[in-house]
Motif scaffolding. Structure first.
Motif, PDB file in Angstrom:
ATOM      1  N   GLU A  46       0.824  -1.203   0.000  1.00 42.23           N
ATOM      2  CA  GLU A  46       0.000   0.000   0.000  1.00 42.23           C
ATOM      3  C   GLU A  46       0.863   1.259   0.000  1.00 42.23           C
ATOM      4  N   ALA A  49       2.295   1.645  -3.478  1.00 45.68           N
ATOM      5  CA  ALA A  49       1.261   2.115  -4.403  1.00 45.68           C
ATOM      6  C   ALA A  49       0.996   3.603  -4.199  1.00 45.68           C
ATOM      7  N   SER A  50       0.961   4.032  -2.953  1.00 45.36           N
ATOM      8  CA  SER A  50       0.749   5.441  -2.648  1.00 45.36           C
ATOM      9  C   SER A  50       1.905   6.291  -3.161  1.00 45.36           C
ATOM     10  N   THR A  53       1.690   6.529  -6.913  1.00 43.17           N
ATOM     11  CA  THR A  53       0.628   7.457  -7.306  1.00 43.17           C
ATOM     12  C   THR A  53       1.080   8.896  -7.142  1.00 43.17           C
ATOM     13  N   ASP A  54       1.732   9.184  -5.996  1.00 39.40           N
ATOM     14  CA  ASP A  54       2.239  10.537  -5.764  1.00 39.40           C
ATOM     15  C   ASP A  54       3.267  10.913  -6.822  1.00 39.40           C
ATOM     16  N   ARG A  56       3.575   9.690  -9.864  1.00 38.75           N
ATOM     17  CA  ARG A  56       2.872   9.867 -11.136  1.00 38.75           C
ATOM     18  C   ARG A  56       2.207  11.233 -11.204  1.00 38.75           C
ATOM     19  N   ASP A  57       1.556  11.643 -10.109  1.00 34.20           N
ATOM     20  CA  ASP A  57       0.891  12.943 -10.074  1.00 34.20           C
ATOM     21  C   ASP A  57       1.893  14.088 -10.222  1.00 34.20           C
TER      22      ASP A  57
END
Length: 109
Positions: A46, A49-50, A53-54, A56-57
């Motif tokens: 997790e 994944a977080s 995601t961060d 990627r953003d």
């Protein structure tokens, strides 16, 4: 991947390895240890994944900002070129007018 991404990946890998080793050397029953390993792996998954995601953003934001900046620079360059072209055309028209006047003087009536 940049240094921040590599650092985050290294920290996550280190935390995962440390958690697994800590669980393996803890004096618990095998079933409890296995469950703790599963729970730790899920928590690290997790976190990864977080972090992904961060990252990627942030990359998307950077690309968007650079795209806007590039569009503004291109627009500015095109505008400057247009003004310079207008100046060149005006100068050439003035020279042409002078040449026509000189040519007219050379022509016989």
């Amino acid at each position: 991947m940049n240094n921040n991404g590599n650092t985050a990946l290294g920290v996550l890998a280190g935390a995962t390895i440390g958690a697994v080793l800590g669980i393996l050397f803890a004096p618990n029953k095998g079933s409890v240890t296995r469950q703790r390993i599963v729970d730790s792996a899920e928590a690290q998954k997790e976190k990864l994944a977080s972090t992904a995601t961060d990252l990627r953003d942030k990359v998307a934001e950077t690309i968007s900002a650079e795209k806007d900046s590039l569009e503004n620079r291109v627009e500015s360059i095109v505008s400057d070129a247009s003004y310079k072209a207008e100046d060149v055309i005006t100068t050439l028209e003035a020279k042409l007018k002078d040449l026509k006047a000189k040519n007219k003087k050379l022509q016989k009536s």
